[in-house]
Write an enzyme that holds these catalytic residues in place. Structure first.
Site, short mmCIF file in Angstrom:
data_model
loop_
_atom_site.label_atom_id
_atom_site.label_comp_id
_atom_site.label_asym_id
_atom_site.label_seq_id
_atom_site.Cartn_x
_atom_site.Cartn_y
_atom_site.Cartn_z
N TYR A 99 25.17 9.51 -3.13
CA TYR A 99 25.77 10.42 -2.90
C TYR A 99 27.27 10.52 -3.44
CZ TYR A 99 23.04 11.23 1.46
OH TYR A 99 22.01 11.50 2.41
N GLU A 195 2.17 -10.66 4.81
CA GLU A 195 2.32 -9.35 4.70
C GLU A 195 3.08 -8.60 6.09
OE1 GLU A 195 -0.90 -6.59 3.63
OE2 GLU A 195 0.26 -4.85 4.21
N ASP A 247 -3.18 -7.90 4.33
CA ASP A 247 -4.50 -7.13 4.85
C ASP A 247 -5.47 -7.26 3.78
OD1 ASP A 247 -3.35 -6.93 7.33
OD2 ASP A 247 -2.62 -4.77 6.84
#
Lengths: 362, 600
Positions: A99, A195, A247
């Site tokens: 910004y 995870e 996973d």
């Protein structure tokens, strides 16, 4: 290194880049910089450090086209800004930097990706981390729970914290700048990086940390740099083995790869961030059939990701080739919570202990 | 055997008019929307052909007016030579009546079906007879006809034939009324626009339901009217040979020389020798076997191509370019006319043009304009040999993307001019795949592709140069300011970089704190004389040095300085102002100068 020394070094490194351009222009040359090519094709395994870092391929950016000139101009503006920030002892986030560039006219960034990337370029050029420029990531670090005692120098003074006794259910949150962190003592046998928050909570609830002397680290998906840095330090300085529990899908394997081998985007940091000894504990594609886990069909993107991993040098091992090809054959994937189909305690009582002893950790 | 006799009772011959009444689609009347376009097309084609024959600059008026809810009145009027009154009923009231069918030369109309088919279509849908007014010269009055067609016999049915006063001294007007819609208005205007493109000598005025569009002519020369030629021995078929031989009283050697193009004594002898027929035989005495041998020999003997210059009338590269530029705004245009070529004894010439940029849409397939004998082909693009050839060319190597057809802001025009355009059907929408024609089309497209590639390269190079100039003259000084600031050293001078890279005359305008400064660096190796133009709202009354000349109009000041600059030196002017407006350097070649406005 003291904070002051670190700031001085950062300032010096940044000004050094600008000095290079100044000298080039004084000699009548169009200013330029050289950077390693940041692609999968240009990462190499470093035998000594056992991590993947950028190879020899370099690209040169010279200000002799409008696009490249604007790129250097932006970099000059960022260097100017960072130099001032260091001088004033202030800090900002990557988002804030984006910004701030609003006021830079032609040197303004089009998107935050662009400014993030430019900061990574500066890290490569200066061989420093962005924290050294007083730039903070905006996301939270991950959390730690387990038999570990740490000392953190915070803005409100030095705190000593035990990651089992002095923390709540969520654990100890890792700060953005881990250089302020000291590990004092531990009573652990290994570190397990997880995870998902769901599995982290399951292990905590089942007292896995106490029973097996495990330090639990919640990666919260693709781990932040500070989390990876902590894992490396736990492995290196405290001599603790690290296992990664994700996973069973191609995106999760990349989480493991970024912990163990370093990521393509931050390969210049691999030597600080990667933990080459980190081992993958699961969910392995073979577990899906071995334990008959509930599963989903692979999507087209999953298949493409797996195929891309087969050409990724970080996955070029017999273990991964076998597992990935097996998964491509089965066309299935499973989440870590899928073990719950065999009871809430199955993962902590059966799967993890079995795997850990198989891997020689317990 | 009873059945055969029953069948025999039902069997009778049908007239050509009846046949087409039942098979309107064969002539392009498959839908009411298409009917309007086909009618206008047939009438305009006839008008253009007639004007060319009479060597008159065509001035054609097309009107389409709604008469009631679904009936439209289509009017086409020309300033051609007119039609003699006794022929008018046949031209408009009988199918397969025309002057061009038996002639071997390039013309728009061929079989004389089109306009009478429109008359037929009108009487079928509304029952309103066609109105024709024609006048053949200032010294005769005009004739006004009301006509229909007797379908059973394919003969004209004249309802009215009267002499009237008409303000035109010569020309033809036809009015036909039939059920239709104006849904295809866009396509109709497209047809007229494309007709104007390939007939740049014609003025076409269209009045569609009160909305007037004029396609003005850009050339005031009537193209030479193609002359009919004799059939070429390679283009003749058995039936035709038998027919012309049967009515000929010459000896064979004379017959061959007199009735075919490009056959001299020597060639005739060669043919007859090969056919083993005596030259002194009369043509009409040959039997079928002998005719077959003769035909075979005619095909085998090498004979020069038919005289294309005489029987064909290509548009020419110059007029194609002018025609396209008039109707489409383009950045680049190149046209090519190929040398004449032959297929089965018929002459043809391929012309093509390629346009790029301008107002052409940047996305999607290139625009394809197909023409045959100066007539635009609007339908069945996919079935046409032209389209097929365009997709066969590898446009990627000429700087265009390609997905079958080329993609991007491009326009490709192909014109096939021939004594016998091989259409795929009677509605004349698409050109058949004839290898000789396809080969020529591909060759011309490749030639034009190379021109396009050269243009695109040149443009990219210029763009790259501009891009570089901007970087070097405006961004690098900005980098220098920032960098000098960071390293805390005096501002580094970047003009040597400019000089080294540019080797040009560089003019820079920059405004800072109400002061406008323009400096001109001569980085070339020679002395340059130039004029600097500065157009802005600033009067620059305090300019140093003073302008040589100031022009004031509408609150804008055009200030002009004349300068002479040694190599390696700088000229500068400053004045108070806002720095709006523009600067320009003149008197120096484009490739030597760079103008950078740092206020933009």
């Amino acid at each position: 290194m003291s904070r002051k020394e670190m700031d001085a070094r950062a300032r010096e490194q940044l000004v050094h880049i600008a000095h290079g351009w100044y000298d080039q222009m004084r000699d009548g040359l169009v200013p330029f910089i050289r950077l390693p090519t940041r692609t999968k094709q240009n990462i190499e395994y470093n035998d000594e450090s056992e991590v993947w870092t950028y190879g020899e391929k370099e690209s040169m950016r010279s200000a002799n086209s409008e696009k490249s000139a604007i790129h250097l101009l932006k970099m000059a503006y960022v260097i100017g800004f960072l130099k001032q920030q260091l001088a004033e002892g202030r800090s900002s986030t990557l988002r804030e930097l984006y910004y701030i560039s609003e006021g830079w006219k032609r040197a303004k960034f089009g998107a935050q990706d662009e400014s993030n990337r430019l900061i990574e370029d500066l890290e490569i050029l200066t061989d420093l981390q962005r924290e050294a420029f007083h730039l903070r990531p905006e996301e939270d670090g991950a959390a730690i729970f387990g038999p570990l005692q740490i000392r953190e120098s915070t803005q409100r003074g030095v705190r000593e914290i035990h990651c089992q006794e002095n923390v709540g259910e969520a654990g100890y949150p890792i700060p953005n700048n881990v250089d302020t962190l000291d590990f004092i003592d531990h009573d652990a046998k290994f570190v397990i990086a997880i995870e998902t928050g769901g599995m982290y909570a399951r292990l905590m609830e089942n007292g896995f940390d106490e029973e097996y002397g495990a330090i639990l680290v919640n990666l919260k998906g693709q781990p932040a740099r500070s989390t990876r840095r902590v894992l490396r330090r736990l492995n290196e300085a405290m001599d603790l083995p690290v296992v990664v529990f994700t996973d069973g899908d191609p995106w999760s394997y990349r989480i493991y790869a970024s912990v163990a081998y370093g990521s393509i985007k931050s390969a210049h940091m691999s030597e600080r961030l990667a933990t080459p000894q980190a081992q993958f504990i699961g969910v392995q594609p073979s577990d899906i059939s071995d334990y008959n886990l509930p599963s989903d069909k692979l999507t087209e993107q999953d298949v493409a990701a797996l195929k891309s991993e087969l050409t990724d040098p970080r996955f070029a091992t017999d273990y991964w080739r076998e597992q990935i090809n097996l998964q491509l054959e089965m066309k299935l994937k499973s989440e870590q919570q899928a073990f719950a189909s065999r009871g809430l305690d199955f993962v902590t009582k059966e799967y993890l202990p079995n795997r850990l002893s198989e891997m020689g950790i317990i | 055997m009873v059945i055969a006799e029953d069948l025999a009772k039902q069997q009778r011959s049908i007239s050509v008019a009846e046949f087409f009444e039942k098979n309107k689609h064969l002539l392009g009347f498959d839908s009411p929307t298409r009917g309007i376009i086909t009618t206008v097309k047939e009438a305009v084609d006839n008008a253009l052909d007639a004007c060319e024959e009479a060597e008159v600059l065509p001035d054609i008026f097309v009107a389409i007016r709604k008469t009631n809810s679904d009936v439209y009145r289509i009017t086409v009027e020309d300033n051609g030579p007119g039609i003699v009154p006794k022929n008018v009923p046949y031209v408009f009231g009988k199918l397969l009546y025309g002057s061009r069918f038996h002639q071997i030369r390039q013309s728009r109309g061929q079989q004389g079906i089109g306009i009478s088919a429109a008359v037929l279509y009108a009487q079928l849908t509304t029952g309103v007879p066609a109105l024709v007014i024609s006048r053949t010269g200032a010294d005769v009055r005009a004739h006004r006809f009301e006509l229909m067609i007797k379908t059973e016999t394919n003969e004209p049915d004249i309802l009215v034939d009267e002499e009237i006063d008409w303000d035109r001294t010569h020309g033809t007007r036809i009015e036909i009324e039939f059920k239709s819609t104006l849904a295809a208005k866009k396509k109709l205007l497209e047809y007229l626009r494309y007709t104007a493109v390939v007939n740049p000598h014609a003025r076409i005025t269209a009045d569609i339901d009160g909305e007037i569009t004029v396609f003005e002519r850009v050339s005031s020369e009537v193209p030479p009217c193609p002359k009919a030629i004799l059939p070429h021995p390679h283009g003749i078929e058995f039936g035709a040979l038998k027919r012309i031989a049967a009515t000929n009283s010459d000896t064979l050697d004379e017959f061959l020389v007199n009735c075919f193009s490009r056959v001299g004594r020597k060639t005739a002898d060669e043919i007859l020798g090969l056919a083993q027929i005596k030259p002194r035989r009369k043509a009409k005495t040959l039997d079928s076997d002998e005719l077959k041998r003769l035909l075979e020999a005619m095909q085998q003997v090498k004979i020069p191509a038919p005289p294309a210059q005489q029987c064909l009338s290509p548009i020419s590269e110059d007029l194609i370019r002018k025609g396209l530029e008039k109707e489409v705004q383009l950045d680049f245009i190149k046209a090519r006319t190929r040398p004449s070529a032959v297929f089965s004894g018929h002459s043809f010439i391929i012309e093509a043009a390629i346009g790029y940029g301008g107002k052409l849409p940047a996305e999607g397939s290139a625009q394809i304009l197909r023409f045959a004998n100066r007539v635009p082909l609007l339908y069945q693009q996919g079935a046409c040999a032209i389209t097929n050839c365009i997709s066969q060319v590898n446009w990627k190597s000429y700087g265009l993307s390609q997905q079958g057809l080329p993609v991007g802001p491009a326009l490709i025009m192909v014109h096939v001019a021939s004594t016998n355009v091989p259409f795929t059907s009677e509605s004349k929408d698409a050109i058949a795949s004839i290898p000789e024609i396809e080969r020529e089309i591909i060759l011309v497209l490749q030639e034009l592709g190379r021109e396009l590639k050269a243009y695109i390269n040149r443009r990219d190079r210029n763009k790259l140069q501009d891009d570089r100039a901007r970087a070097i003259c405006s961004i690098i000084p900005e980098i220098a300011r920032k960098v000098s600031d960071i390293v805390e050293l005096p501002l580094v001078d970047t003009s040597p970089i400019e000089g080294k890279i540019m080797r040009k005359l560089v003019a820079k305008k920059r405004t800072c704190d109400g002061k406008v400064s323009i400096d001109v660096h001569n980085y070339t190796a020679r002395e340059l004389v130039f004029t600097l133009y500065n157009l802005s709202r600033d009067s620059a009354s305090d300019a140093v040095p003073k302008p040589d000349f100031v022009d004031d109009f509408d609150g804008e000041y055009n200030k002009v300085w004349k300068c002479r600059l040694e190599p390696g030196t700088v000229w500068q002017v400053t004045y108070s102002g806002t720095g709006d407006g523009s600067i320009d350097l003149r008197g120096v070649e484009d490739n030597v100068k760079v103008v950078v406005d740092l206020d933009v």
